[in-house]
Design a protein around this motif. Structure first.
Motif, PDB file in Angstrom:
ATOM      1  N   PHE A  88       0.856  -1.183   0.000  1.00  0.00           N
ATOM      2  CA  PHE A  88       0.000   0.000   0.000  1.00  0.00           C
ATOM      3  C   PHE A  88       0.888   1.227   0.000  1.00  0.00           C
ATOM      4  CE2 PHE A  88       0.754  -1.032   4.395  1.00  0.00           C
ATOM      5  CZ  PHE A  88       0.885   0.188   5.035  1.00  0.00           C
ATOM      6  N   GLN A  89       0.319   2.358  -0.389  1.00  0.00           N
ATOM      7  CA  GLN A  89       1.093   3.581  -0.554  1.00  0.00           C
ATOM      8  C   GLN A  89       0.515   4.679   0.329  1.00  0.00           C
ATOM      9  OE1 GLN A  89      -0.006   6.466  -2.694  1.00  0.00           O
ATOM     10  NE2 GLN A  89       1.892   7.545  -2.321  1.00  0.00           N
ATOM     11  N   ILE A  90       1.388   5.466   0.934  1.00  0.00           N
ATOM     12  CA  ILE A  90       1.009   6.631   1.736  1.00  0.00           C
ATOM     13  C   ILE A  90       1.650   7.851   1.090  1.00  0.00           C
ATOM     14  CG2 ILE A  90       1.250   7.779   3.976  1.00  0.00           C
ATOM     15  CD1 ILE A  90       1.352   5.040   5.278  1.00  0.00           C
ATOM     16  N   ASP A  91       0.849   8.895   0.828  1.00  0.00           N
ATOM     17  CA  ASP A  91       1.381  10.104   0.194  1.00  0.00           C
ATOM     18  C   ASP A  91       2.403  10.798   1.095  1.00  0.00           C
ATOM     19  OD1 ASP A  91      -0.212   9.642  -1.997  1.00  0.00           O
ATOM     20  OD2 ASP A  91      -1.724  11.114  -1.455  1.00  0.00           O
ATOM     21  N   PHE A  92       2.009  11.113   2.321  1.00  0.00           N
ATOM     22  CA  PHE A  92       2.905  11.761   3.282  1.00  0.00           C
ATOM     23  C   PHE A  92       2.699  11.136   4.651  1.00  0.00           C
ATOM     24  CE2 PHE A  92       2.325  15.070   0.133  1.00  0.00           C
ATOM     25  CZ  PHE A  92       3.597  15.594  -0.006  1.00  0.00           C
ATOM     26  N   LEU A  93       3.791  10.877   5.342  1.00  0.00           N
ATOM     27  CA  LEU A  93       3.757  10.463   6.738  1.00  0.00           C
ATOM     28  C   LEU A  93       4.596  11.464   7.512  1.00  0.00           C
ATOM     29  CD1 LEU A  93       3.101   8.468   9.024  1.00  0.00           C
ATOM     30  CD2 LEU A  93       5.155   7.197   8.362  1.00  0.00           C
ATOM     31  N   VAL A  94       3.953  12.146   8.457  1.00  0.00           N
ATOM     32  CA  VAL A  94       4.637  13.148   9.282  1.00  0.00           C
ATOM     33  C   VAL A  94       4.729  12.590  10.692  1.00  0.00           C
ATOM     34  CG1 VAL A  94       4.593  15.525  10.128  1.00  0.00           C
ATOM     35  CG2 VAL A  94       3.665  14.998   7.855  1.00  0.00           C
ATOM     36  N   LEU A  95       5.953  12.461  11.199  1.00  0.00           N
ATOM     37  CA  LEU A  95       6.177  11.918  12.538  1.00  0.00           C
ATOM     38  C   LEU A  95       6.777  12.973  13.444  1.00  0.00           C
ATOM     39  CD1 LEU A  95       7.802   8.477  11.663  1.00  0.00           C
ATOM     40  CD2 LEU A  95       5.416   8.932  12.236  1.00  0.00           C
ATOM     41  N   CYS A  96       6.294  13.007  14.670  1.00  0.00           N
ATOM     42  CA  CYS A  96       6.917  13.828  15.709  1.00  0.00           C
ATOM     43  C   CYS A  96       6.801  13.047  17.019  1.00  0.00           C
ATOM     44  CB  CYS A  96       6.285  15.211  15.793  1.00  0.00           C
ATOM     45  SG  CYS A  96       4.646  15.251  16.512  1.00  0.00           S
ATOM     46  N   ASP A  97       7.204  13.638  18.113  1.00  0.00           N
ATOM     47  CA  ASP A  97       7.192  12.948  19.403  1.00  0.00           C
ATOM     48  C   ASP A  97       5.785  12.599  19.880  1.00  0.00           C
ATOM     49  OD1 ASP A  97       9.912  13.093  19.516  1.00  0.00           O
ATOM     50  OD2 ASP A  97       9.959  14.828  20.857  1.00  0.00           O
ATOM     51  N   ARG A  98       4.793  13.376  19.470  1.00  0.00           N
ATOM     52  CA  ARG A  98       3.438  13.206  20.002  1.00  0.00           C
ATOM     53  C   ARG A  98       2.479  12.451  19.093  1.00  0.00           C
ATOM     54  NH1 ARG A  98       1.472  17.582  23.867  1.00  0.00           N
ATOM     55  NH2 ARG A  98       3.349  17.923  25.077  1.00  0.00           N
ATOM     56  N   TYR A  99       2.747  12.424  17.793  1.00  0.00           N
ATOM     57  CA  TYR A  99       1.786  11.791  16.895  1.00  0.00           C
ATOM     58  C   TYR A  99       2.418  11.401  15.571  1.00  0.00           C
ATOM     59  CZ  TYR A  99       1.555  16.456  14.808  1.00  0.00           C
ATOM     60  OH  TYR A  99       1.886  17.661  14.232  1.00  0.00           O
ATOM     61  N   ALA A 100       1.661  10.588  14.834  1.00  0.00           N
ATOM     62  CA  ALA A 100       1.972  10.263  13.447  1.00  0.00           C
ATOM     63  C   ALA A 100       0.773  10.729  12.622  1.00  0.00           C
ATOM     64  CB  ALA A 100       2.178   8.766  13.272  1.00  0.00           C
ATOM     65  N   LEU A 101       1.032  11.491  11.581  1.00  0.00           N
ATOM     66  CA  LEU A 101      -0.025  12.046  10.738  1.00  0.00           C
ATOM     67  C   LEU A 101       0.120  11.485   9.332  1.00  0.00           C
ATOM     68  CD1 LEU A 101      -2.302  14.158  10.248  1.00  0.00           C
ATOM     69  CD2 LEU A 101      -0.487  15.790   9.729  1.00  0.00           C
ATOM     70  N   ILE A 102      -0.931  10.842   8.833  1.00  0.00           N
ATOM     71  CA  ILE A 102      -0.949  10.322   7.468  1.00  0.00           C
ATOM     72  C   ILE A 102      -1.752  11.282   6.611  1.00  0.00           C
ATOM     73  CG2 ILE A 102      -1.728   8.459   5.966  1.00  0.00           C
ATOM     74  CD1 ILE A 102      -1.375   6.579   8.381  1.00  0.00           C
ATOM     75  N   LEU A 103      -1.161  11.758   5.522  1.00  0.00           N
ATOM     76  CA  LEU A 103      -1.838  12.672   4.605  1.00  0.00           C
ATOM     77  C   LEU A 103      -2.004  12.000   3.250  1.00  0.00           C
ATOM     78  CD1 LEU A 103       0.120  15.951   5.384  1.00  0.00           C
ATOM     79  CD2 LEU A 103      -2.183  15.371   6.136  1.00  0.00           C
ATOM     80  N   GLU A 104      -3.230  11.935   2.780  1.00  0.00           N
ATOM     81  CA  GLU A 104      -3.543  11.475   1.434  1.00  0.00           C
ATOM     82  C   GLU A 104      -4.001  12.701   0.663  1.00  0.00           C
ATOM     83  OE1 GLU A 104      -3.164   8.438  -0.013  1.00  0.00           O
ATOM     84  OE2 GLU A 104      -2.191   7.851   1.847  1.00  0.00           O
ATOM     85  N   VAL A 105      -3.275  13.061  -0.365  1.00  0.00           N
ATOM     86  CA  VAL A 105      -3.513  14.316  -1.079  1.00  0.00           C
ATOM     87  C   VAL A 105      -4.162  14.034  -2.422  1.00  0.00           C
ATOM     88  CG1 VAL A 105      -2.396  16.377  -1.992  1.00  0.00           C
ATOM     89  CG2 VAL A 105      -1.523  15.303   0.088  1.00  0.00           C
ATOM     90  N   LYS A 106      -5.238  14.744  -2.689  1.00  0.00           N
ATOM     91  CA  LYS A 106      -5.905  14.644  -3.983  1.00  0.00           C
ATOM     92  C   LYS A 106      -5.823  16.006  -4.665  1.00  0.00           C
ATOM     93  CE  LYS A 106      -6.989  10.560  -2.912  1.00  0.00           C
ATOM     94  NZ  LYS A 106      -5.816   9.756  -2.900  1.00  0.00           N
ATOM     95  N   ARG A 107      -5.584  15.973  -5.954  1.00  0.00           N
ATOM     96  CA  ARG A 107      -5.435  17.198  -6.722  1.00  0.00           C
ATOM     97  C   ARG A 107      -6.714  17.473  -7.477  1.00  0.00           C
ATOM     98  NH1 ARG A 107      -1.432  18.432 -11.624  1.00  0.00           N
ATOM     99  NH2 ARG A 107      -2.913  17.064 -12.604  1.00  0.00           N
TER     100      ARG A 107
END
Length: 51
Positions: free
Chosen positions: A28-47
């Motif tokens: 599977f594919q993830i557009d953006f994964l943003v990690l920091c100390d408090r959370y993981a954020l998955i971003l799926e971007v549509k144009r």
């Protein structure tokens, strides 16, 4: 999206773009994964396409 995420401080955030991961069955594919100390954020971007 790259531009907006580029404003996050490198020392606090790890940004992964176009990840392709395997879940022991399929890929599977993830557009953006943003990690920091408090959370993981998955971003799926549509144009938006204008005709």
């Amino acid at each position: 999206m790259d531009y907006a995420l580029s404003h996050l401080p490198d020392k606090d955030f790890h940004i992964f773009h176009n990840l392709r991961l395997y879940d022991h069955v399929d890929y599977f594919q993830i557009d953006f994964l943003v990690l920091c100390d408090r959370y993981a954020l998955i971003l799926e971007v549509k144009r938006q396409v204008n005709f």
